[in-house]
Design a protein around this motif. Sequence first.
Motif, PDB file in Angstrom:
ATOM      1  N   LEU A   1       0.851  -1.189   0.000  1.00 35.57           N
ATOM      2  CA  LEU A   1       0.000   0.000   0.000  1.00 35.57           C
ATOM      3  C   LEU A   1       0.884   1.235   0.000  1.00 35.57           C
ATOM      4  O   LEU A   1       1.889   1.282   0.696  1.00 35.57           O
ATOM      5  N   GLN A   2       0.510   2.239  -0.783  1.00 35.41           N
ATOM      6  CA  GLN A   2       1.349   3.419  -0.914  1.00 35.41           C
ATOM      7  C   GLN A   2       0.652   4.707  -0.519  1.00 35.41           C
ATOM      8  O   GLN A   2       1.259   5.767  -0.525  1.00 35.41           O
ATOM      9  N   ASN A   3      -0.613   4.640  -0.186  1.00 33.04           N
ATOM     10  CA  ASN A   3      -1.352   5.841   0.202  1.00 33.04           C
ATOM     11  C   ASN A   3      -1.744   5.761   1.670  1.00 33.04           C
ATOM     12  O   ASN A   3      -1.832   4.684   2.248  1.00 33.04           O
ATOM     13  N   SER A   4      -2.020   6.911   2.248  1.00 30.43           N
ATOM     14  CA  SER A   4      -2.406   6.974   3.660  1.00 30.43           C
ATOM     15  C   SER A   4      -3.633   6.116   3.915  1.00 30.43           C
ATOM     16  O   SER A   4      -4.491   5.970   3.049  1.00 30.43           O
ATOM     17  N   MET A   5      -3.693   5.547   5.109  1.00 27.97           N
ATOM     18  CA  MET A   5      -4.758   4.600   5.436  1.00 27.97           C
ATOM     19  C   MET A   5      -5.051   4.603   6.925  1.00 27.97           C
ATOM     20  O   MET A   5      -4.291   5.153   7.716  1.00 27.97           O
ATOM     21  N   VAL A   6      -6.147   3.928   7.278  1.00 29.29           N
ATOM     22  CA  VAL A   6      -6.509   3.694   8.670  1.00 29.29           C
ATOM     23  C   VAL A   6      -6.732   2.198   8.831  1.00 29.29           C
ATOM     24  O   VAL A   6      -7.409   1.571   8.019  1.00 29.29           O
ATOM     25  N   ILE A   7      -6.144   1.645   9.885  1.00 29.03           N
ATOM     26  CA  ILE A   7      -6.324   0.230  10.205  1.00 29.03           C
ATOM     27  C   ILE A   7      -6.961   0.156  11.585  1.00 29.03           C
ATOM     28  O   ILE A   7      -6.484   0.793  12.527  1.00 29.03           O
ATOM     29  N   ILE A   8      -8.041  -0.609  11.696  1.00 29.92           N
ATOM     30  CA  ILE A   8      -8.676  -0.825  12.995  1.00 29.92           C
ATOM     31  C   ILE A   8      -9.285  -2.218  12.976  1.00 29.92           C
ATOM     32  O   ILE A   8     -10.087  -2.550  12.114  1.00 29.92           O
ATOM     33  N   GLY A   9      -8.879  -3.049  13.907  1.00 29.55           N
ATOM     34  CA  GLY A   9      -9.359  -4.429  13.947  1.00 29.55           C
ATOM     35  C   GLY A   9      -9.084  -5.116  12.629  1.00 29.55           C
ATOM     36  O   GLY A   9      -7.966  -5.086  12.129  1.00 29.55           O
TER      37      GLY A   9
ATOM     38  N   SER B   1      -3.270  -4.130  19.829  1.00 27.96           N
ATOM     39  CA  SER B   1      -4.242  -5.063  19.243  1.00 27.96           C
ATOM     40  C   SER B   1      -4.110  -6.443  19.868  1.00 27.96           C
ATOM     41  O   SER B   1      -5.115  -7.100  20.149  1.00 27.96           O
ATOM     42  N   ALA B   2      -2.865  -6.880  20.076  1.00 33.37           N
ATOM     43  CA  ALA B   2      -2.627  -8.187  20.694  1.00 33.37           C
ATOM     44  C   ALA B   2      -3.164  -8.231  22.119  1.00 33.37           C
ATOM     45  O   ALA B   2      -3.544  -9.299  22.606  1.00 33.37           O
ATOM     46  N   GLU B   3      -3.242  -7.079  22.766  1.00 36.04           N
ATOM     47  CA  GLU B   3      -3.806  -6.990  24.118  1.00 36.04           C
ATOM     48  C   GLU B   3      -5.335  -6.918  24.089  1.00 36.04           C
ATOM     49  O   GLU B   3      -5.972  -6.816  25.129  1.00 36.04           O
ATOM     50  N   GLY B   4      -5.916  -6.916  22.890  1.00 33.66           N
ATOM     51  CA  GLY B   4      -7.364  -6.869  22.774  1.00 33.66           C
ATOM     52  C   GLY B   4      -7.950  -5.467  22.806  1.00 33.66           C
ATOM     53  O   GLY B   4      -9.159  -5.294  22.945  1.00 33.66           O
ATOM     54  N   ARG B   5      -7.102  -4.455  22.660  1.00 29.32           N
ATOM     55  CA  ARG B   5      -7.577  -3.068  22.682  1.00 29.32           C
ATOM     56  C   ARG B   5      -8.166  -2.702  21.325  1.00 29.32           C
ATOM     57  O   ARG B   5      -7.723  -3.181  20.292  1.00 29.32           O
ATOM     58  N   HIS B   6      -9.162  -1.844  21.306  1.00 30.80           N
ATOM     59  CA  HIS B   6      -9.793  -1.388  20.058  1.00 30.80           C
ATOM     60  C   HIS B   6      -9.064  -0.113  19.634  1.00 30.80           C
ATOM     61  O   HIS B   6      -9.446   1.004  19.995  1.00 30.80           O
ATOM     62  N   VAL B   7      -7.991  -0.294  18.902  1.00 28.64           N
ATOM     63  CA  VAL B   7      -7.091   0.789  18.534  1.00 28.64           C
ATOM     64  C   VAL B   7      -7.124   1.010  17.029  1.00 28.64           C
ATOM     65  O   VAL B   7      -7.276   0.066  16.257  1.00 28.64           O
ATOM     66  N   ALA B   8      -6.999   2.258  16.620  1.00 29.18           N
ATOM     67  CA  ALA B   8      -6.917   2.604  15.203  1.00 29.18           C
ATOM     68  C   ALA B   8      -5.538   3.183  14.932  1.00 29.18           C
ATOM     69  O   ALA B   8      -5.017   3.972  15.725  1.00 29.18           O
ATOM     70  N   ALA B   9      -4.962   2.783  13.804  1.00 27.50           N
ATOM     71  CA  ALA B   9      -3.708   3.371  13.339  1.00 27.50           C
ATOM     72  C   ALA B   9      -4.026   4.175  12.088  1.00 27.50           C
ATOM     73  O   ALA B   9      -4.459   3.618  11.078  1.00 27.50           O
ATOM     74  N   ALA B  10      -3.858   5.467  12.156  1.00 29.79           N
ATOM     75  CA  ALA B  10      -4.054   6.362  11.016  1.00 29.79           C
ATOM     76  C   ALA B  10      -2.657   6.717  10.508  1.00 29.79           C
ATOM     77  O   ALA B  10      -1.920   7.437  11.168  1.00 29.79           O
ATOM     78  N   LEU B  11      -2.303   6.143   9.372  1.00 25.53           N
ATOM     79  CA  LEU B  11      -0.938   6.220   8.875  1.00 25.53           C
ATOM     80  C   LEU B  11      -0.820   7.158   7.685  1.00 25.53           C
ATOM     81  O   LEU B  11      -1.472   6.934   6.659  1.00 25.53           O
ATOM     82  N   ILE B  12      -0.005   8.170   7.817  1.00 29.65           N
ATOM     83  CA  ILE B  12       0.234   9.102   6.722  1.00 29.65           C
ATOM     84  C   ILE B  12       1.449   8.597   5.960  1.00 29.65           C
ATOM     85  O   ILE B  12       2.564   8.610   6.477  1.00 29.65           O
ATOM     86  N   LEU B  13       1.227   8.122   4.757  1.00 30.68           N
ATOM     87  CA  LEU B  13       2.297   7.624   3.900  1.00 30.68           C
ATOM     88  C   LEU B  13       2.557   8.664   2.811  1.00 30.68           C
ATOM     89  O   LEU B  13       1.837   8.730   1.818  1.00 30.68           O
ATOM     90  N   GLU B  14       3.529   9.484   3.067  1.00 29.83           N
ATOM     91  CA  GLU B  14       3.852  10.552   2.106  1.00 29.83           C
ATOM     92  C   GLU B  14       4.651   9.944   0.962  1.00 29.83           C
ATOM     93  O   GLU B  14       5.692   9.353   1.187  1.00 29.83           O
ATOM     94  N   ASN B  15       4.131  10.082  -0.225  1.00 28.07           N
ATOM     95  CA  ASN B  15       4.824   9.553  -1.410  1.00 28.07           C
ATOM     96  C   ASN B  15       5.969  10.470  -1.768  1.00 28.07           C
ATOM     97  O   ASN B  15       5.766  11.624  -2.100  1.00 28.07           O
ATOM     98  N   LYS B  16       7.178   9.941  -1.659  1.00 25.56           N
ATOM     99  CA  LYS B  16       8.383  10.716  -2.001  1.00 25.56           C
ATOM    100  C   LYS B  16       8.595  10.642  -3.503  1.00 25.56           C
ATOM    101  O   LYS B  16       8.477   9.600  -4.101  1.00 25.56           O
ATOM    102  N   LYS B  17       8.907  11.767  -4.087  1.00 29.61           N
ATOM    103  CA  LYS B  17       9.137  11.796  -5.541  1.00 29.61           C
ATOM    104  C   LYS B  17      10.594  11.738  -5.836  1.00 29.61           C
ATOM    105  O   LYS B  17      11.425  12.048  -5.110  1.00 29.61           O
TER     106      LYS B  17
END
Length: 104
Positions: free
Chosen positions: A7-15, A88-104
């Motif tokens: 994946l190369q664009n910013s995303m959010v992962i939760i569960g 997540s491994a601890e069972g917490r409901h956590v979201a990761a909002a990841l900014i993936l800046e595309n370097k040119k």
Amino acid sequence: IINQQQLQNSMVIIGDKLVEDWPVATFEELSSQHLEMLLDLQPEVILVGTGDQLRFPPANTAQKLLSAGIGVEYMDVGAACRTYNILSAEGRHVAAALILENKK
């Protein structure tokens, strides 16, 4: 790489959910509205991966989330991914909002 998919664009992962169209292309674009989009996911905490380095947005960026009792932590993308895996491994409901800046 998530689930053998590069994946190369910013995303959010939760569960088990991956939001591939989080519209934050650069750290400078991050706004309170971008973080408030995550309210519907009802996370306990949001880890914001700010790119290759740790950066902090203005203090009021996460005010609505903090008022709703949702913690927000800023860290570089690598640290956000590692912390997400641990919580997540601890069972917490956590979201990761990841900014993936595309370097040119």
